[in-house]
Design an enzyme around this catalytic site. Sequence first.
Site, PDB file in Angstrom:
ATOM      1  N   HIS A  86      41.477  24.400  51.817  1.00 52.14           N
ATOM      2  CA  HIS A  86      41.478  25.817  52.168  1.00 52.14           C
ATOM      3  C   HIS A  86      42.849  26.435  51.939  1.00 52.14           C
ATOM      4  O   HIS A  86      42.965  27.591  51.491  1.00 52.14           O
ATOM      5  CB  HIS A  86      41.047  25.966  53.629  1.00 52.14           C
ATOM      6  CG  HIS A  86      41.029  27.372  54.123  1.00 52.14           C
ATOM      7  ND1 HIS A  86      41.910  27.840  55.070  1.00 52.14           N
ATOM      8  CD2 HIS A  86      40.248  28.418  53.780  1.00 52.14           C
ATOM      9  CE1 HIS A  86      41.664  29.117  55.293  1.00 52.14           C
ATOM     10  NE2 HIS A  86      40.662  29.503  54.534  1.00 52.14           N
ATOM     11  N   GLU A  89      43.125  27.183  48.346  1.00 58.18           N
ATOM     12  CA  GLU A  89      42.319  28.359  48.000  1.00 58.18           C
ATOM     13  C   GLU A  89      43.166  29.633  48.146  1.00 58.18           C
ATOM     14  O   GLU A  89      43.118  30.526  47.299  1.00 58.18           O
ATOM     15  CB  GLU A  89      41.091  28.432  48.900  1.00 58.18           C
ATOM     16  CG  GLU A  89      40.235  29.673  48.684  1.00 58.18           C
ATOM     17  CD  GLU A  89      39.492  30.096  49.933  1.00 58.18           C
ATOM     18  OE1 GLU A  89      39.492  31.307  50.247  1.00 58.18           O
ATOM     19  OE2 GLU A  89      38.912  29.218  50.604  1.00 58.18           O
ATOM     20  N   HIS A  90      43.947  29.702  49.217  1.00 54.43           N
ATOM     21  CA  HIS A  90      44.830  30.852  49.426  1.00 54.43           C
ATOM     22  C   HIS A  90      45.969  30.872  48.419  1.00 54.43           C
ATOM     23  O   HIS A  90      46.295  31.910  47.838  1.00 54.43           O
ATOM     24  CB  HIS A  90      45.422  30.803  50.843  1.00 54.43           C
ATOM     25  CG  HIS A  90      44.471  31.242  51.910  1.00 54.43           C
ATOM     26  ND1 HIS A  90      44.737  32.303  52.745  1.00 54.43           N
ATOM     27  CD2 HIS A  90      43.259  30.764  52.291  1.00 54.43           C
ATOM     28  CE1 HIS A  90      43.737  32.460  53.596  1.00 54.43           C
ATOM     29  NE2 HIS A  90      42.831  31.528  53.350  1.00 54.43           N
ATOM     30  N   GLU A 166      43.875  33.150  60.678  1.00 53.59           N
ATOM     31  CA  GLU A 166      42.454  32.979  60.345  1.00 53.59           C
ATOM     32  C   GLU A 166      41.798  31.962  61.270  1.00 53.59           C
ATOM     33  O   GLU A 166      40.667  32.155  61.727  1.00 53.59           O
ATOM     34  CB  GLU A 166      42.309  32.549  58.887  1.00 53.59           C
ATOM     35  CG  GLU A 166      40.877  32.472  58.406  1.00 53.59           C
ATOM     36  CD  GLU A 166      40.767  32.124  56.936  1.00 53.59           C
ATOM     37  OE1 GLU A 166      39.628  31.886  56.484  1.00 53.59           O
ATOM     38  OE2 GLU A 166      41.803  32.096  56.246  1.00 53.59           O
TER      39      GLU A 166
END
Length: 455
Positions: A86, A89-90, A166
Site C-alpha cells: 500500500h 501504491e502511494h 488513512e
Amino acid sequence: MSTTRTTTAGQRSADRPSAVPRASTRTLETVRDETGQVTSLVRRTQLASGLRIVTEQMAGARSASIGVWVGVGSRDETAKTHGASHFLEHLLFKGTTERTALDISIELDAVGGEFNAFTAKEYTCFHARVLSDDLPLAVDVLGDMITGSVIATHDVDAERDVILDEIAMHDDDPDDVVQNLLAALAWGEDSALGRPIAGTDASIEAMTPAQIKRFYRRHYVPANTVISVAGAVDHTAVVRAVKKAFARHDWLDTVAAPVAPRGAAPRRRTRVEAGEGHVTRPFEQVNLVLGCEGLTRDDERRYALGVLNTALGGGTSSRLFQEVREHRGLAYSVYSFAAHYADSGLVGVAVGCLPDRTEEVLAVVREQLALIAAEGITDEELTRGKGQLVGGMILGLEDSGSRMMRLGKNELVNGEVLGIDEVIARIEGVTLDQVREVAAEVFGRPELLALVGPA
C-alpha cells in the site's frame, strides 16, 4: 450474438506454461452480433520478459481504460514490511526520473482522464480511463511510474503521515474495523491474510526507504505484471505502446518463463478456526459479522456459492433482508458476502443494529443459516439468484473500466479470461443439489463472530 473462442479453458491451462519463453499472441474470444459485425475482440500477448498484455476491443466505445496489475499485496509482506504494498501504491504517484508528482497529475488532468490505484491482499492495481485518442499518453505515464519511480526519502517521510491519517480514518469506520477484526480472527492477526492491508501505525512508522525500494525491485517485475486495456483499442497498437513505455530502465530486458497465476501453484489450504472478538468503539450501532470458512478462488463450487450468497443476502428480496429488516425491523443494513483467495476463503453475514438488538439479530441469522444448510434454497430462489448474478454481471460490464478490471484480475489471479457467455453458462448450470451441498458444507464449519460497538 455469436461467440468464438480459439481454445477451450482446459486447453489454455495445458498450454499456458510454455517451455520456450518468447513473445506470443493469441485471440481468446471474438463476439459478433446478428449481422456478423465484431462487437468484442479479446487478445492476449505475452512478451519474452513474462509481461502479459490483454486487450478487449469494444465496438462503439469512445473511451479506453488501462490497468497495470502487479501480483503483490499485503499477504506477500513480512512483519517488517507490513503495509509496503500500500505504501508503494502511494509512492509511485510521487515522481519518476522523468516526471514530478505534479507532472503526472497535470498530464492526465489535461485530457480529462481518471487516474487512481488500489491495493488488495493479493494484488495491486494502477488504472486510468481516458478518451481513446489519449490512450498512448496513459500508457506512457503508467509505464514511467512502474519502471522509474524514484522513491525519494523526503517523499517516503511525507507520505508516511498521509498513510497514518488513512489508517486513522479506517479505524473510525465501523465497517472497516469489523472486517479487519474478522480477518484477524479467521487467520490470526500476525498472519499474512489476517493483517490489515494498509499496515499498522507501528509498521508504517518503522518502515525505511531502503526496505520499500527492495520490496519494489523484488515484486515490480515483468513476469509478475499484467496490463489490461479495454475500449476503443487496437491490440497491436497497445502492445507497441507498452513495449515503448515499459522499456525504460531496461525493465523489459529479462527473459522469464510464464508465471503461474496466484492460485495455480500448490499451496497448503489455510484453515479457519472458530473465534469471537469484540472491539469497543463509541458508535451508536453495533456492527457485527457472523462468518465461517468459505471456498478458494479456484474451487468450481464458487458458482453455486455465488447463487447461494445472492439468495441468502444479496438483495432486497433475499432471505436475510426480508427476515431481519422487513419482517422484524431489527436492522437497517444486512447482507451476506463471499471472499475467495488462493488458499482460503470467507463467507459471512454483516449486520448493523442497535446494541440492545444484537442477541436477537444473531439468533435470527443463525436460524436462517441452519435452515438453509439443512434444506438448501427453493426453486424460486435458485432462479432469482441466477438472474440477479447474470444481470448484475452484464450491467456491470457496460463501460471500458469494468471490462478492463475483469480482464486484468482474471488474467493475473486465474491465468485465464473466461468469456462472458462461459461465465453465464456456469451460473445457469448451478443446480439445487449443488447449492444444498455447498450450503451444508460451508455453514457446517466453525463459526466466527466479530463485533464492533459500545461496550
